[in-house]
Design a protein around this motif. Structure first.
Motif, PDB file in Angstrom:
ATOM      1  N   PRO A   1      13.278  40.549  90.161  1.00 52.05           N
ATOM      2  CA  PRO A   1      13.115  39.785  88.918  1.00 52.05           C
ATOM      3  C   PRO A   1      11.649  39.487  88.558  1.00 52.05           C
ATOM      4  N   VAL A   2      10.817  39.278  89.551  1.00 51.76           N
ATOM      5  CA  VAL A   2       9.396  39.007  89.277  1.00 51.76           C
ATOM      6  C   VAL A   2       8.744  40.241  88.671  1.00 51.76           C
ATOM      7  N   ARG A   3       9.002  41.398  89.261  1.00 51.31           N
ATOM      8  CA  ARG A   3       8.392  42.623  88.731  1.00 51.31           C
ATOM      9  C   ARG A   3       8.923  42.961  87.349  1.00 51.31           C
ATOM     10  N   LEU A   4      10.199  42.711  87.110  1.00 47.05           N
ATOM     11  CA  LEU A   4      10.748  42.932  85.767  1.00 47.05           C
ATOM     12  C   LEU A   4      10.039  42.029  84.764  1.00 47.05           C
TER      13      LEU A   4
ATOM     14  N   VAL B   1      -0.771  36.098  86.407  1.00 38.24           N
ATOM     15  CA  VAL B   1      -0.627  34.968  87.331  1.00 38.24           C
ATOM     16  C   VAL B   1      -0.291  33.698  86.553  1.00 38.24           C
ATOM     17  N   ALA B   2      -0.907  33.520  85.406  1.00 36.19           N
ATOM     18  CA  ALA B   2      -0.680  32.322  84.587  1.00 36.19           C
ATOM     19  C   ALA B   2       0.765  32.234  84.078  1.00 36.19           C
ATOM     20  N   THR B   3       1.482  33.367  84.043  1.00 39.61           N
ATOM     21  CA  THR B   3       2.861  33.358  83.546  1.00 39.61           C
ATOM     22  C   THR B   3       3.885  33.191  84.672  1.00 39.61           C
ATOM     23  N   THR B   4       3.409  33.107  85.921  1.00 47.55           N
ATOM     24  CA  THR B   4       4.311  32.983  87.065  1.00 47.55           C
ATOM     25  C   THR B   4       3.873  31.818  87.950  1.00 47.55           C
ATOM     26  N   PRO B   5       4.747  31.368  88.834  1.00 42.06           N
ATOM     27  CA  PRO B   5       4.364  30.337  89.800  1.00 42.06           C
ATOM     28  C   PRO B   5       3.769  30.941  91.075  1.00 42.06           C
TER      29      PRO B   5
END
Length: 68
Positions: A19-22, A40-44
């Motif tokens: 899911p992260v890579r998608l 990086v700013a769009t993920t935790p």
């Protein structure tokens, strides 16, 4: 479909199965490219983790460019 094409497809699907890579692919599609810090700013996730996900996507042939 040749064995080589099938193996490539399996690699791509495996990479997108996370899911992260998608989510990263979706972000790149919306922006037509960006730098790692923007992803990086769009993920935790930490920058090193995002970089590893980008490497998997690049190795699968789903993205191109410099992954540092």
């Amino acid at each position: 479909m040749s064995e080589q094409e099938e193996a490539r497809l399996v690699g791509m699907l495996r990479a997108l199965g996370n899911p992260v890579r998608l989510g990263i692919v979706k972000t790149l599609a919306e922006r037509q490219g960006c730098i790692t810090q923007e992803i990086v700013a769009t993920t935790p996730l930490a920058q090193s983790t995002v970089s590893q996900h980008l490497k998997v996507l690049k190795d699968a042939g789903l993205i191109r460019g410099e992954v540092e």
